[in-house]
Design an enzyme around this catalytic site. Structure first.
Site, PDB file in Angstrom:
ATOM      1  CD  GLU A  41      -3.322  -1.141   1.542  1.00  0.00           C
ATOM      2  OE1 GLU A  41      -3.783  -0.007   1.742  1.00  0.00           O
ATOM      3  OE2 GLU A  41      -3.977  -2.186   1.697  1.00  0.00           O
TER       4      GLU A  41
HETATM    5  C1  LIG Z   1       2.424  -9.365   0.734  1.00  0.00           C
HETATM    6  C2  LIG Z   1       2.111  -8.321  -0.305  1.00  0.00           C
HETATM    7  C3  LIG Z   1       0.789  -8.017  -0.590  1.00  0.00           C
HETATM    8  C4  LIG Z   1       0.479  -7.084  -1.583  1.00  0.00           C
HETATM    9  N1  LIG Z   1      -0.839  -6.861  -1.911  1.00  0.00           N
HETATM   10  C5  LIG Z   1      -1.129  -6.093  -2.993  1.00  0.00           C
HETATM   11  C6  LIG Z   1      -2.478  -5.990  -3.477  1.00  0.00           C
HETATM   12  O1  LIG Z   1      -3.423  -6.554  -2.895  1.00  0.00           O
HETATM   13  N2  LIG Z   1      -2.709  -5.274  -4.606  1.00  0.00           N
HETATM   14  C7  LIG Z   1      -1.701  -4.640  -5.281  1.00  0.00           C
HETATM   15  O2  LIG Z   1      -1.977  -4.003  -6.299  1.00  0.00           O
HETATM   16  N3  LIG Z   1      -0.414  -4.702  -4.837  1.00  0.00           N
HETATM   17  C8  LIG Z   1      -0.112  -5.418  -3.724  1.00  0.00           C
HETATM   18  N4  LIG Z   1       1.198  -5.523  -3.289  1.00  0.00           N
HETATM   19  C9  LIG Z   1       2.250  -4.840  -4.031  1.00  0.00           C
HETATM   20  C10 LIG Z   1       2.859  -3.674  -3.272  1.00  0.00           C
HETATM   21  O3  LIG Z   1       1.935  -2.625  -3.158  1.00  0.00           O
HETATM   22  C11 LIG Z   1       4.156  -3.280  -4.000  1.00  0.00           C
HETATM   23  O4  LIG Z   1       5.090  -4.318  -3.731  1.00  0.00           O
HETATM   24  C12 LIG Z   1       4.688  -1.939  -3.555  1.00  0.00           C
HETATM   25  O5  LIG Z   1       3.852  -0.901  -3.996  1.00  0.00           O
HETATM   26  C13 LIG Z   1       6.112  -1.685  -4.053  1.00  0.00           C
HETATM   27  O6  LIG Z   1       6.236  -1.957  -5.413  1.00  0.00           O
HETATM   28  P1  LIG Z   1       7.441  -2.897  -5.915  1.00  0.00           P
HETATM   29  O7  LIG Z   1       7.404  -4.135  -5.107  1.00  0.00           O
HETATM   30  O8  LIG Z   1       7.347  -3.025  -7.384  1.00  0.00           O
HETATM   31  O9  LIG Z   1       8.757  -2.114  -5.520  1.00  0.00           O
HETATM   32  P2  LIG Z   1       9.458  -0.953  -6.381  1.00  0.00           P
HETATM   33  O10 LIG Z   1       8.466   0.071  -6.765  1.00  0.00           O
HETATM   34  O11 LIG Z   1      10.276  -1.576  -7.451  1.00  0.00           O
HETATM   35  O12 LIG Z   1      10.424  -0.319  -5.288  1.00  0.00           O
HETATM   36  C14 LIG Z   1      11.701  -0.873  -4.964  1.00  0.00           C
HETATM   37  C15 LIG Z   1      12.380   0.084  -3.993  1.00  0.00           C
HETATM   38  O13 LIG Z   1      12.581   1.358  -4.631  1.00  0.00           O
HETATM   39  C16 LIG Z   1      11.993   2.381  -3.847  1.00  0.00           C
HETATM   40  N5  LIG Z   1      11.465   3.432  -4.711  1.00  0.00           N
HETATM   41  C17 LIG Z   1      10.709   3.294  -5.833  1.00  0.00           C
HETATM   42  N6  LIG Z   1      10.388   4.488  -6.337  1.00  0.00           N
HETATM   43  C18 LIG Z   1      10.939   5.417  -5.513  1.00  0.00           C
HETATM   44  C19 LIG Z   1      10.939   6.837  -5.478  1.00  0.00           C
HETATM   45  N7  LIG Z   1      10.309   7.567  -6.406  1.00  0.00           N
HETATM   46  N8  LIG Z   1      11.611   7.453  -4.482  1.00  0.00           N
HETATM   47  C20 LIG Z   1      12.256   6.729  -3.533  1.00  0.00           C
HETATM   48  N9  LIG Z   1      12.282   5.380  -3.509  1.00  0.00           N
HETATM   49  C21 LIG Z   1      11.625   4.737  -4.478  1.00  0.00           C
HETATM   50  C22 LIG Z   1      10.885   1.689  -3.060  1.00  0.00           C
HETATM   51  O14 LIG Z   1      10.524   2.423  -1.899  1.00  0.00           O
HETATM   52  C23 LIG Z   1      11.543   0.361  -2.743  1.00  0.00           C
HETATM   53  O15 LIG Z   1      12.386   0.514  -1.639  1.00  0.00           O
HETATM   54  C24 LIG Z   1       1.523  -6.416  -2.264  1.00  0.00           C
HETATM   55  C25 LIG Z   1       2.858  -6.703  -1.944  1.00  0.00           C
HETATM   56  C26 LIG Z   1       3.160  -7.636  -0.992  1.00  0.00           C
HETATM   57  C27 LIG Z   1       4.614  -7.954  -0.712  1.00  0.00           C
END
Ligand SMILES: Cc1cc2nc3c(=O)[nH]c(=O)nc-3n(C[C@H](O)[C@H](O)[C@H](O)COP(=O)(O)OP(=O)(O)OC[C@H]3O[C@@H](n4cnc5c(N)ncnc54)[C@H](O)[C@@H]3O)c2cc1C
Length: 369
Positions: free
Chosen positions: A361
């Site tokens: 989230e």
């Molecule tokens: C158990 C679990 C349940 C989930 N449930 C849902 C769900 O029901 N529906 C859904 O749609 N998603 C869901 N998610 C997905 C979750 O919302 C995403 O994993 C999250 O938004 C981060 O995206 P990402 O994993 O692609 O990481 P990335 O976006 O690739 O980020 C990787 C790192 O880079 C950092 N980063 C990225 N952009 C920036 C920026 N502009 N400035 C500074 N730092 C940055 C992030 O903070 C992180 O540390 C779930 C994830 C998990 C693990």
């Protein structure tokens, strides 16, 4: 200023606490081991009305205000954070898009069924689009009478059991303004549910991947109008983050309880470790941090209940509560010493469960933007 709870809130929360202690806690270890919610417990949760907590009574829900709802999530998370997120996703991001942006027809068709316990999920994240949700590539092609949705969604919480999927996909050009939101039914042709993720924590909650291959969605299942999908998703997440903040508070409560109890039982150097100032400071600092974060969550809930702008406070509450809960889980393991590293002690699970709250989230970094 009144920091107390209303009598009806106290009664409701006590009922949830009793349910959590009596019915959820005995199953936590088993669900953590097996990586799935206990099916009899899922039925009980449905029967007890937990899937209708935030739904207006006119749609068959309980109609709780945000603050009481938050306190319920806190109690559930104190017992099992996976159960709490299952209920929270359903009551917030899985259903709020329809409640806030859907047509009367959509509301009447889906909300009563959801409130009765047909599970809802929220599908925004894709393999190539996480924090940068506006760059998603799933697309919705307009055809006669509806849309054909194609793309892949990942980390869909509740997807293993869900009947309904709120899906965002591109109907227009690049960027966040080209997105639309749809409600997609599980039985839709072209929708494939993937395997459950084998997660580090929150193992009673499921998350799956979803493949859409020309899945037909009728016109009436467009939520609102074309082009507002990003707004729908972000506004749902604003409210969802309040739920995650309370989920974090519940895990922190559990950590503090377990650590305080253990510190009184464990004796080293001829006395309980609770008599060591180093341990007392960890507990006192933890309790103080927990109280501070709790006030911020309550403020976010209060703002939402007053109909005031709450998005920024919800982001701050999510950030403060989840970071705080991570620190308290770490201290709880530390206070347990080597036993805290064993699955025989619940703090080992709290430590794993809490980690993802800083990621989903919206990551902690994204809350600061
Ligand atoms: C158990 C679990 C349940 C989930 N449930 C849902 C769900 O029901 N529906 C859904 O749609 N998603 C869901 N998610 C997905 C979750 O919302 C995403 O994993 C999250 O938004 C981060 O995206 P990402 O994993 O692609 O990481 P990335 O976006 O690739 O980020 C990787 C790192 O880079 C950092 N980063 C990225 N952009 C920036 C920026 N502009 N400035 C500074 N730092 C940055 C992030 O903070 C992180 O540390 C779930 C994830 C998990 C693990």
């Amino acid at each position: 200023m009144d920091f107390g709870l209303r009598e009806d809130q106290e009664l409701f929360v006590k009922g949830v606490r009793d349910f959590a202690r009596g019915e959820i806690v005995p199953l936590c270890q088993k669900m953590d081991r097996e990586g799935i919610i206990d099916s009899a417990l899922l039925d009980q949760i449905r029967q007890q009305g937990f899937f209708g907590l935030t739904f207006p009574e006119s749609y068959g829900g309980v109609g709780l205000d945000t603050h009481t709802y938050g306190l319920v999530i806190r109690e559930l998370a104190r017992a099992d954070a996976g159960v709490a997120i299952m209920i929270s996703v359903h009551n917030s991001v899985g259903s709020y898009p329809i409640l806030k942006f859907g047509s009367e027809e959509l509301k009447n068709k889906y909300l009563p069924q959801m409130a009765q316990g047909k599970l809802a999920s929220f599908c925004v994240t894709e393999p190539g689009a996480g924090s940068d949700a506006g760059s998603m590539s799933a697309r919705a092609e307009k055809v006669d009478g509806g849309y054909l949705l194609t793309g892949e969604k990942i980390w869909v919480t509740n997807g293993h059991f869900a009947e309904y999927f709120v899906v965002t996909a591109r109907t227009g050009g690049a960027g966040s303004k080209g997105l639309s939101a749809f409600i997609v039914e599980r039985e839709s042709e072209g929708l494939q549910i993937g395997a459950k993720e084998d997660k580090m924590g929150l193992r009673s909650s499921d998350a799956i991947s979803l493949v859409l291959d020309n899945a037909f969605v009728p016109d009436e299942n467009l939520i609102g109008e074309e082009g507002i999908g990003f707004k729908v998703a972000m506004s749902a997440l604003d409210g969802g983050r309040i739920g995650v903040a309370y989920q974090a508070l519940g895990i922190a409560d559990a950590c503090l309880d377990a650590a305080a109890r253990y510190s009184l039982e464990r004796e080293q150097f001829g006395k309980p470790i609770a008599r060591q100032q180093a341990i007392q400071w960890m507990l006192a600092e933890g309790a103080t941090e927990l109280s501070m974060a709790s006030l911020l969550a309550d403020k976010a809930a209060w703002l939402k209940d007053q109909g005031k702008s709450f998005g920024q406070t919800a982001a701050m509450a999510k950030l403060a509560c989840t970071e705080m809960a991570g620190r308290l889980a770490d201290s709880a393991v530390q206070i347990h010493g080597g036993y805290g590293y064993s699955k025989d002690y619940a703090v080992e699970r709290y430590y794993r469960d809490v980690r993802v709250l800083r990621i989903y989230e919206g990551t902690s970094e994204i809350q600061k933007l």
